[in-house]
Motif scaffolding. Structure first.
Motif, PDB file in Angstrom:
ATOM      1  N   THR A 103      44.662 -57.814  -2.835  1.00 30.54           N
ATOM      2  CA  THR A 103      44.401 -56.537  -2.115  1.00 30.54           C
ATOM      3  C   THR A 103      42.825 -56.402  -2.509  1.00 30.54           C
ATOM      4  OG1 THR A 103      46.377 -55.673  -2.237  1.00 30.54           O
ATOM      5  CG2 THR A 103      44.722 -54.203  -1.703  1.00 30.54           C
ATOM      6  N   GLU A 104      42.607 -56.273  -3.681  1.00 32.64           N
ATOM      7  CA  GLU A 104      41.375 -56.048  -4.318  1.00 32.64           C
ATOM      8  C   GLU A 104      40.245 -57.312  -3.676  1.00 32.64           C
ATOM      9  OE1 GLU A 104      39.085 -56.050  -8.800  1.00 32.64           O
ATOM     10  OE2 GLU A 104      41.335 -56.140  -8.667  1.00 32.64           O
ATOM     11  N   THR A 105      40.809 -58.484  -3.755  1.00 35.46           N
ATOM     12  CA  THR A 105      39.929 -59.645  -3.387  1.00 35.46           C
ATOM     13  C   THR A 105      39.467 -59.319  -1.719  1.00 35.46           C
ATOM     14  OG1 THR A 105      40.608 -61.060  -4.843  1.00 35.46           O
ATOM     15  CG2 THR A 105      39.570 -62.077  -2.942  1.00 35.46           C
ATOM     16  N   LEU A 106      40.541 -59.129  -0.881  1.00 35.80           N
ATOM     17  CA  LEU A 106      40.162 -58.747   0.303  1.00 35.80           C
ATOM     18  C   LEU A 106      39.391 -57.679   0.864  1.00 35.80           C
ATOM     19  CD1 LEU A 106      43.643 -59.843   2.143  1.00 35.80           C
ATOM     20  CD2 LEU A 106      41.486 -61.422   1.690  1.00 35.80           C
ATOM     21  N   LEU A 107      39.433 -56.735   0.083  1.00 32.05           N
ATOM     22  CA  LEU A 107      38.919 -55.330   0.349  1.00 32.05           C
ATOM     23  C   LEU A 107      37.400 -55.589  -0.303  1.00 32.05           C
ATOM     24  CD1 LEU A 107      41.412 -52.500  -0.363  1.00 32.05           C
ATOM     25  CD2 LEU A 107      40.650 -53.406   1.684  1.00 32.05           C
ATOM     26  N   ASN A 108      37.175 -56.222  -1.438  1.00 32.96           N
ATOM     27  CA  ASN A 108      35.712 -56.641  -1.931  1.00 32.96           C
ATOM     28  C   ASN A 108      34.898 -57.546  -0.921  1.00 32.96           C
ATOM     29  OD1 ASN A 108      36.240 -54.969  -4.057  1.00 32.96           O
ATOM     30  ND2 ASN A 108      36.649 -56.870  -5.489  1.00 32.96           N
ATOM     31  N   GLN A 109      35.648 -58.487  -0.300  1.00 29.41           N
ATOM     32  CA  GLN A 109      34.943 -59.338   0.560  1.00 29.41           C
ATOM     33  C   GLN A 109      34.983 -58.865   2.132  1.00 29.41           C
ATOM     34  OE1 GLN A 109      35.289 -63.657  -0.114  1.00 29.41           O
ATOM     35  NE2 GLN A 109      36.332 -63.260  -2.221  1.00 29.41           N
ATOM     36  N   TRP A 110      35.558 -57.918   2.316  1.00 23.77           N
ATOM     37  CA  TRP A 110      35.757 -57.171   3.749  1.00 23.77           C
ATOM     38  C   TRP A 110      34.319 -57.434   4.423  1.00 23.77           C
ATOM     39  CZ3 TRP A 110      40.088 -55.975   6.335  1.00 23.77           C
ATOM     40  CH2 TRP A 110      39.667 -55.471   7.781  1.00 23.77           C
ATOM     41  N   SER A 111      33.355 -56.778   4.112  1.00 17.19           N
ATOM     42  CA  SER A 111      32.245 -56.958   4.785  1.00 17.19           C
ATOM     43  C   SER A 111      31.484 -58.341   5.172  1.00 17.19           C
ATOM     44  CB  SER A 111      30.944 -56.133   3.915  1.00 17.19           C
ATOM     45  OG  SER A 111      30.769 -56.795   2.883  1.00 17.19           O
ATOM     46  N   SER A 112      32.019 -59.425   4.405  1.00 15.91           N
ATOM     47  CA  SER A 112      31.442 -60.597   4.379  1.00 15.91           C
ATOM     48  C   SER A 112      32.552 -61.335   5.370  1.00 15.91           C
ATOM     49  CB  SER A 112      31.223 -61.264   3.201  1.00 15.91           C
ATOM     50  OG  SER A 112      32.266 -61.414   2.276  1.00 15.91           O
ATOM     51  N   LEU A 113      33.409 -60.869   5.555  1.00 12.66           N
ATOM     52  CA  LEU A 113      34.635 -61.798   6.432  1.00 12.66           C
ATOM     53  C   LEU A 113      34.108 -61.773   8.029  1.00 12.66           C
ATOM     54  CD1 LEU A 113      37.886 -60.232   5.068  1.00 12.66           C
ATOM     55  CD2 LEU A 113      36.772 -62.384   4.542  1.00 12.66           C
ATOM     56  N   SER A 114      34.483 -62.856   8.583  1.00 11.74           N
ATOM     57  CA  SER A 114      34.117 -63.108   9.966  1.00 11.74           C
ATOM     58  C   SER A 114      35.136 -62.407  10.877  1.00 11.74           C
ATOM     59  CB  SER A 114      33.979 -64.576  10.516  1.00 11.74           C
ATOM     60  OG  SER A 114      35.589 -65.156  10.319  1.00 11.74           O
ATOM     61  N   LEU A 146      35.770 -47.217   9.951  1.00 15.05           N
ATOM     62  CA  LEU A 146      36.877 -46.950  10.777  1.00 15.05           C
ATOM     63  C   LEU A 146      37.091 -47.665  12.067  1.00 15.05           C
ATOM     64  CD1 LEU A 146      39.535 -45.263  11.528  1.00 15.05           C
ATOM     65  CD2 LEU A 146      38.240 -43.369  12.222  1.00 15.05           C
ATOM     66  N   SER A 147      35.732 -47.795  12.714  1.00 13.11           N
ATOM     67  CA  SER A 147      35.859 -48.784  13.882  1.00 13.11           C
ATOM     68  C   SER A 147      36.055 -50.275  13.490  1.00 13.11           C
ATOM     69  CB  SER A 147      34.277 -48.889  14.240  1.00 13.11           C
ATOM     70  OG  SER A 147      33.722 -49.320  13.572  1.00 13.11           O
ATOM     71  N   GLU A 148      36.458 -50.857  12.277  1.00 16.89           N
ATOM     72  CA  GLU A 148      36.711 -51.929  12.087  1.00 16.89           C
ATOM     73  C   GLU A 148      38.311 -52.140  11.786  1.00 16.89           C
ATOM     74  OE1 GLU A 148      34.362 -53.435   8.700  1.00 16.89           O
ATOM     75  OE2 GLU A 148      32.737 -53.250   9.851  1.00 16.89           O
ATOM     76  N   ILE A 149      39.055 -51.058  12.003  1.00 20.53           N
ATOM     77  CA  ILE A 149      40.472 -51.186  11.835  1.00 20.53           C
ATOM     78  C   ILE A 149      41.071 -50.935  13.354  1.00 20.53           C
ATOM     79  CG2 ILE A 149      42.416 -50.281  10.801  1.00 20.53           C
ATOM     80  CD1 ILE A 149      40.655 -51.650   8.928  1.00 20.53           C
TER      81      ILE A 149
END
Length: 329
Positions: A103-114, A146-149
């Motif tokens: 959870t922590e990893t995915l949220l920390n890297q969220w902005s860099s995910l394609s 919010l627009s990214e969910i």
């Protein structure tokens, strides 16, 4: 590897003979062989010189490893320097485990995910109540836009039996704009009178539609065949893109399955047998769930196609997409 994996799955059941034998220390030979294979898979998964296909298979088979071993390996594989197939496999395998670290990893890297990897991350974060609560709080606090969910995911979360999740998701839905899809369809009527550019529309199809539709040798064949929609007319295309739940073929209904491990899986049912079901979603991602491991299966009553495309397509872009779909042969 699948045979040993089945053995591990069976021995994890407290009422199984294998579980009882393992408790008595009578499976040492199998454990030793398994550990050797898992260590070999770990080395292959981390080997940047190996083929992507080989690494993908190795990472997928690490689902038979321990949670500790997986948590030590996967963070370095969810990195934008890694091939996208490797990143997706690492997310998917790690997501099968109960782990706060993912959870922590995915949220920390969220902005860099394609975009496509963000969809995979969303599926994993929405699969367990503890992960989903953290994600929704991040969105509510403004740390994740919010627009990214996906609005469709929020609609499912708003029906959760968990009151905290239900409340958070409902508030986010209220903040995400008009719930009246007909108002949005009417607001886009100008797209029907606007001259569209089919070439731009083709690019928009690749970006926004190919995850679930296949056309002219592009995309994934999950949703309906769009080559036939032109016979229904431009107004039909407009309405169904912006209001996908207006007219839903039962074949494309989105389902929620809850398994005995507490995971929530979503997708349309593409295969059923006496012993299992298969759920499929964007980019042909699939989950096969044994009926004995399934606590609940329920239709959401909504299409597998998400709402909210008006947030990504302007009226001109919609005209371009319609122009492309109307000329496909």
């Amino acid at each position: 590897m699948p045979i040993l994996g089945k053995l591990l799955h069976t021995r994890s059941r407290r009422d199984s003979v294998l579980h009882q034998l393992a408790a008595k220390g009578e499976l040492e030979d199998i454990d030793q062989t398994m550990n050797q294979m898992l260590n070999a898979l770990e080395r292959l998964a981390l080997d940047d010189s190996a083929s992507v296909d080989a690494r993908f298979t190795a990472i997928a088979n690490l689902r038979y490893a321990s949670g500790t071993q997986v948590s030590n390996i996967m963070p370095s594989l969810i990195d934008n320097r890694q091939p996208i197939e490797v990143q997706r496999a690492a997310m998917t395998t790690w997501g099968r485990f109960e782990s706060n670290a993912i959870t922590e990893t995915l949220l920390n890297q969220w902005s860099s995910l394609s975009p496509s990897l963000r969809e995979t991350a969303s599926e994993i974060l929405f699969s367990r109540p503890d992960r989903l609560t953290v994600l929704l709080n991040k969105v509510a606090s403004g740390n994740i836009p919010l627009s990214e969910i996906s609005r469709s995911r929020l609609q499912v979360a708003a029906k959760s039996s968990d009151e905290t999740i239900q409340e958070l998701a409902t508030k986010l839905l209220d903040a995400s704009g008009s719930k009246n899809r007909e108002e949005i369809v009417q607001a886009y009527q100008s797209s029907l009178q606007t001259r569209g550019d089919a070439a731009r529309g083709s690019q928009l199809f690749t970006t926004h539609c190919a995850n679930c539709h296949r056309l002219e040798n592009r995309g994934h064949e999950i949703g309906p065949n769009l080559a036939t929609v032109k016979t229904r007319g431009a107004d039909f295309i407009l309405a169904n893109v912006l209001d996908p739940n207006r007219e839903v073929n039962p074949q494309y209904l989105n389902y929620i399955a809850l398994d005995v491990d507490g995971r929530t899986l979503t997708g349309m049912i593409t295969d059923e047998s006496a012993t299992s079901i298969t759920l499929q979603r964007a980019e042909s991602a699939k989950d096969e769930l044994l009926r004995v491991d399934m606590e609940r299966l329920q239709s959401t009553g909504m299409s597998i196609m998400p709402e909210g495309f008006e947030e990504q397509l302007s009226p001109q872009a919609m005209a371009d997409l319609i122009a492309y779909l109307m000329q496909v042969k």
